[in-house]
Design a protein around this motif. Structure first.
Motif, PDB file in Angstrom:
ATOM      1  N   ARG A   1      -9.172 -15.553 -36.947  1.00  0.00           N
ATOM      2  CA  ARG A   1     -10.041 -15.872 -35.723  1.00  0.00           C
ATOM      3  C   ARG A   1      -9.677 -17.288 -35.243  1.00  0.00           C
ATOM      4  N   ASN A   2      -9.360 -18.295 -36.139  1.00  0.00           N
ATOM      5  CA  ASN A   2      -9.057 -19.507 -35.582  1.00  0.00           C
ATOM      6  C   ASN A   2      -7.680 -19.392 -34.842  1.00  0.00           C
TER       7      ASN A   2
ATOM      8  N   ARG B   1     -17.138 -18.488 -32.311  1.00  0.00           N
ATOM      9  CA  ARG B   1     -17.272 -17.468 -33.149  1.00  0.00           C
ATOM     10  C   ARG B   1     -16.848 -17.638 -34.581  1.00  0.00           C
ATOM     11  N   ASN B   2     -15.761 -18.326 -34.662  1.00  0.00           N
ATOM     12  CA  ASN B   2     -15.359 -18.521 -36.168  1.00  0.00           C
ATOM     13  C   ASN B   2     -15.987 -19.558 -36.782  1.00  0.00           C
ATOM     14  N   TYR B   3     -16.681 -20.517 -36.124  1.00  0.00           N
ATOM     15  CA  TYR B   3     -17.397 -21.858 -36.630  1.00  0.00           C
ATOM     16  C   TYR B   3     -18.659 -21.251 -36.871  1.00  0.00           C
ATOM     17  N   GLN B   4     -19.162 -20.439 -36.264  1.00  0.00           N
ATOM     18  CA  GLN B   4     -20.456 -20.025 -36.489  1.00  0.00           C
ATOM     19  C   GLN B   4     -20.628 -18.952 -37.717  1.00  0.00           C
ATOM     20  N   ALA B   5     -19.485 -18.274 -37.651  1.00  0.00           N
ATOM     21  CA  ALA B   5     -19.411 -17.033 -38.887  1.00  0.00           C
ATOM     22  C   ALA B   5     -19.819 -17.873 -40.262  1.00  0.00           C
ATOM     23  N   ASP B   6     -19.266 -18.734 -40.448  1.00  0.00           N
ATOM     24  CA  ASP B   6     -19.208 -19.584 -41.865  1.00  0.00           C
ATOM     25  C   ASP B   6     -18.780 -21.041 -41.497  1.00  0.00           C
TER      26      ASP B   6
ATOM     27  N   ALA C   1     -13.200 -23.417 -40.356  1.00  0.00           N
ATOM     28  CA  ALA C   1     -14.458 -23.938 -39.594  1.00  0.00           C
ATOM     29  C   ALA C   1     -14.208 -25.126 -38.771  1.00  0.00           C
ATOM     30  N   PRO C   2     -13.742 -26.280 -39.667  1.00  0.00           N
ATOM     31  CA  PRO C   2     -13.693 -27.365 -38.835  1.00  0.00           C
ATOM     32  C   PRO C   2     -12.740 -27.447 -37.932  1.00  0.00           C
ATOM     33  N   ASP C   3     -11.453 -26.723 -38.002  1.00  0.00           N
ATOM     34  CA  ASP C   3     -10.401 -26.726 -37.196  1.00  0.00           C
ATOM     35  C   ASP C   3     -11.056 -25.959 -35.836  1.00  0.00           C
TER      36      ASP C   3
ATOM     37  N   LEU D   1     -13.024 -28.339 -33.707  1.00  0.00           N
ATOM     38  CA  LEU D   1     -12.474 -29.273 -33.211  1.00  0.00           C
ATOM     39  C   LEU D   1     -11.681 -28.597 -31.744  1.00  0.00           C
ATOM     40  N   TYR D   2     -10.856 -27.557 -32.223  1.00  0.00           N
ATOM     41  CA  TYR D   2     -10.471 -26.981 -31.130  1.00  0.00           C
ATOM     42  C   TYR D   2     -11.416 -26.376 -29.945  1.00  0.00           C
ATOM     43  N   LEU D   3     -12.697 -25.971 -30.181  1.00  0.00           N
ATOM     44  CA  LEU D   3     -13.629 -25.832 -29.358  1.00  0.00           C
ATOM     45  C   LEU D   3     -13.654 -26.853 -28.373  1.00  0.00           C
TER      46      LEU D   3
END
Length: 296
Positions: free
Chosen positions: A209-210, A231-236, A242-244, A247-249
């Motif tokens: 996803r990232n 979506r990737n951050y909220q999934a887990d 998730a940190p990446d 930050l890319y968001l």
């Protein structure tokens, strides 16, 4: 006379051997090494036992070594206890960071059709109804119609080999990564989307996803990239990427000239992942912070 000399020689030899035997059997028997009958530690009236073996420099060294070994054992035990305590504290912190309240300041809606539409900190900062999901929800329809790839492009894509290992899911992700790394972003998006759909529970899905978001962002499609990063951050929030994604968001928001939500994402990143913000992603974090001016 010759016999007397031989007898005298044998007698001296026997006496020397007896003295050597006495030194081994009765240590300290030589007058030069007798211990004093009254020592400074015992006092005037106490006499040491005549049969007590005398201490030597070697025995003192051995005693001191024994004491040092005992101290080292105690220090080792304390170090192991401290290490165990630190490990438990880190586990508890990880659980706290993984709690739903940790990301309360980021929008809780990825798509209005998948989750209920709620006002969150991220959407409220941009004026209520213009949430991130609404902002990027029309990206698919707004994309220009794609033209079929040229023969040269098809040939170049075919030159990229697909891995063949025992893990088919990992092969699908690795092939998508190779396409993205070679700059074939549309092909990489297609491959990674297929991987995410087919293997939603694979350990590589957070990477997929990232990377899918990056394939959009690197191709100048910041809005759709923001959808996948969120979506990737909220999934887990404890997943490896998730940190990446968070930050890319922020970087996608900067590309969209949405400074307020970019600042929110950067602040959330620094609060949720302080170790990563000061370590692996420090350079990118500082670069994004220099690109915008956040209030407070």
């Amino acid at each position: 006379m010759a016999q007397d000399n031989v007898s005298e020689s044998r007698l001296r030899k026997i006496e020397a051997e007896i003295r050597a035997l006495q030194r081994n059997v009765f240590p300290g028997g030589d007058g030069r090494y007798f211990e004093p009958q009254i020592s400074s530690e015992q006092g005037a009236g106490n006499q040491s036992s005549p049969n007590a073996p005398s201490t030597t420099a070697v025995t003192d060294i051995l005693a001191r070594l024994d004491a040092m070994e005992s101290q080292l054992q105690r220090l080792t035990a304390l170090s192991e206890e401290n290490t165990n305590s630190i490990t438990q504290m880190e586990s508890r912190l990880a659980l706290l960071e993984a709690s739903p309240a940790a990301g309360a300041s980021i929008a809780e809606t990825v798509d209005t059709e998948e989750l209920p539409s709620t006002e969150t900190n991220l959407s409220a900062m941009t004026g209520g109804s213009s949430s991130l999901a609404n902002t990027v929800g029309t990206q698919t329809s707004a994309e220009p119609e794609e033209v079929g790839p040229s023969d040269e492009r098809l040939a170049a894509v075919q030159q990229i080999a697909k891995p063949q290992t025992d893990d088919a899911a990992d092969d699908e992700y690795s092939y998508g990564f190779r396409l993205w790394n070679a700059g074939f972003y549309p092909e990489a998006r297609q491959q990674l989307s297929s991987f995410v759909d087919q293997y939603p529970d694979h350990w590589r899905v957070t990477y997929g996803r990232n990377l899918l978001g990056r394939a959009f962002l690197d191709d100048g499609m910041a809005e759709e990239a923001a959808r996948w990063f969120l979506r990737n951050y909220q999934a887990d929030r404890t997943a490896p990427r998730a940190p990446d994604s968070l930050l890319y968001l922020a970087q996608a928001m900067i590309a969209m000239e949405d400074t307020r939500r970019a600042c929110i994402a950067l602040a959330e990143f620094g609060d949720t992942y302080p170790a990563v913000a000061s370590g692996r992603l420090l350079d990118q974090y500082e670069a994004n912070r220099r690109r915008i001016t956040c209030e407070g």
